[in-house]
Design an enzyme around this catalytic site. Structure first.
Site: not given
Ligand code: NAD
Ligand code: UFG
Length: 350
Positions: A131, A155, A159
């Site tokens: 991330s 979190y 990572k």
């Molecule tokens: P998500 O929660 O939709 O998907 C994660 C999946 O992993 C879920 O289906 C959950 O059931 C499964 N899971 C969690 N723990 C597990 C375990 N111990 N064993 C088996 N399965 C397990 O999340 P996502 O948005 O699809 O994110 C996928 C990955 O990308 C995650 O590792 C997340 O940290 C990373 N990531 C997400 C974002 C974002 O904004 N969505 C940004 C950066 C990184």
């Molecule tokens: N924001 C608002 N109102 C809301 C939600 C968010 O103003 O209700 C703003 C936040 O302050 C920020 C922007 O929208 O300025 C984006 O916020 P998000 O929560 O959508 O995303 P972040 O950039 O904070 O973080 C996300 C994921 C993290 C990940 C990161 C980089 O939540 O887990 O992107 O991938 F690490």
């Protein structure tokens, strides 16, 4: 008995989740055979059913936990994988502050268990969901892969710790190919409207929050901060369409398949390279959906940074991948998913 060697068979941990489901479709379309392994802690069988319907064939799905070595061994004993795409993990920043042990156990210990089983079965290709959070508050923009890394919450720390583990592993044994993909802000949904992001409870992230305001489930968006040093004072992020992100995983696997020598530890940003402010996203969503998005300015959210966007050059040069879809398409697809599925998959407890 082991099946015959298949270079293109991929284990997708966390494949029932938001990014995982979209990536399963992209992998299938690119000709990969997939096995999904997920404990459904943040997803549902319905998501798997919908992916199966979209690709017109059943998905091989195993309900299991990455912390369960015996269960993983069984999977590796019955399939010969080219590699693993490792999405499985917990991702809520606030929850990680309240439950750090859960996050380190799930995200770090779970990954160690997976890596141990991969070692035992000599599967040495891994694409890991990292991330942009590992960059903390960036010193310069755009953020490239050599930028300093630091994290302020469990979190992000989980990572970063996994990244350190992967680096050490690559040093210890040069047969590994370990690609952490550092995602910026994934948004959007499959253009069919059949799969998308389905947060539990009230969303923490911006796009699902906006969508739920637009569909009438939430009354008003709180915009956290309008005094950042950005064009309009609101936070700036690099939003990337989840289907572009999915293609980035296919590109990473294609890259690994083409290599004659191991790549070791190779972190790569997946972003568009463009920053969009919170207000710009609200306006774009409102235009696309035809809905008004009431909002009010609120205090800055603790831990937020002003601006974050990627240098996407490494992905372009090495993987020959770049994001194609615009903010308008991200909003259109998010809106289609939200309006067709106002309650998400709505079957989490089945
Ligand atoms: P998500 O929660 O939709 O998907 C994660 C999946 O992993 C879920 O289906 C959950 O059931 C499964 N899971 C969690 N723990 C597990 C375990 N111990 N064993 C088996 N399965 C397990 O999340 P996502 O948005 O699809 O994110 C996928 C990955 O990308 C995650 O590792 C997340 O940290 C990373 N990531 C997400 C974002 C974002 O904004 N969505 C940004 C950066 C990184
Ligand atoms: N924001 C608002 N109102 C809301 C939600 C968010 O103003 O209700 C703003 C936040 O302050 C920020 C922007 O929208 O300025 C984006 O916020 P998000 O929560 O959508 O995303 P972040 O950039 O904070 O973080 C996300 C994921 C993290 C990940 C990161 C980089 O939540 O887990 O992107 O991938 F690490």
């Amino acid at each position: 008995m082991l099946e015959s060697i298949m270079k293109n068979k991929i284990l997708v941990t966390g494949g029932a989740g938001y990014i995982g489901t979209h990536t399963c479709i992209a992998l299938h379309e690119a000709g990969y055979e997939i096995v999904v392994y997920d404990n459904l802690s943040n997803s549902s069988r319905e998501a798997i059913n919908r992916v199966s319907a979209l690709i017109s064939q059943p998905i091989e799905f195993i309900e299991g936990d990455i912390r369960d070595a015996e269960s993983l061994k069984q999977v590796f004993a019955t399939h010969q994988f080219f590699g693993v795409i490792h999405f499985a993990g917990l991702k809520a920043v606030g929850e990680s502050v309240a439950k750090p042990l859960l996050y380190y156990n799930n995200n770090v210990s779970g990954t160690i268990t997976l890596l141990e089983v991969m070692t035992e079965y000599d599967v040495k290709n891994l694409v890991f969901s990292s991330s942009a959070t590992v960059y903390g508050d960036p010193e310069t923009l755009p953020i490239d892969e050599n930028s300093k890394r630091s994290c302020t919450n469990p979190y992000g720390q989980s990572k970063l710790t996994v990244e350190h583990i992967l680096e050490d592993l690559a040093v210890s044994d040069d047969s590994w190919n370990l690609i952490p993909l550092r995602y910026f802000n994934p948004v959007g949904a499959h253009p069919s409207g059949q799969i998308g992001e389905d947060p539990n409870d009230i969303p923490n992230n911006l796009m699902p929050y906006i969508s739920q305001v637009a569909v009438g489930k939430l009354a008003k968006l709180n915009i956290f901060g309008n005094d950042y040093p950005t064009t309009d004072g609101t936070g700036v992020r690099d939003f990337i369409h989840v289907t572009d992100l999915a293609q980035g995983h296919v590109a990473a696997l294609n890259y690994l398949e083409q290599q004659v020598a191991p790549v070791g530890f190779l972190p790569i940003n997946l972003g568009t390279g463009k920053g969009t402010s919170v207000l710009e996203l609200v306006t774009a969503f409102s235009n696309v959906s035809g809905q008004s998005i009431p909002y009010q300015f609120a205090e800055r959210r603790a831990g937020d940074i002003a601006s974050c966007y990627a240098s996407a050059d490494k992905a372009k040069n090495l993987l020959e991948w770049q994001a194609k879809l615009s903010i308008t398409e991200m909003c259109q697809d998010s809106w289609r998913w939200q309006s067709m599925n106002p309650n998400g998959y709505n079957v989490k407890d089945i």
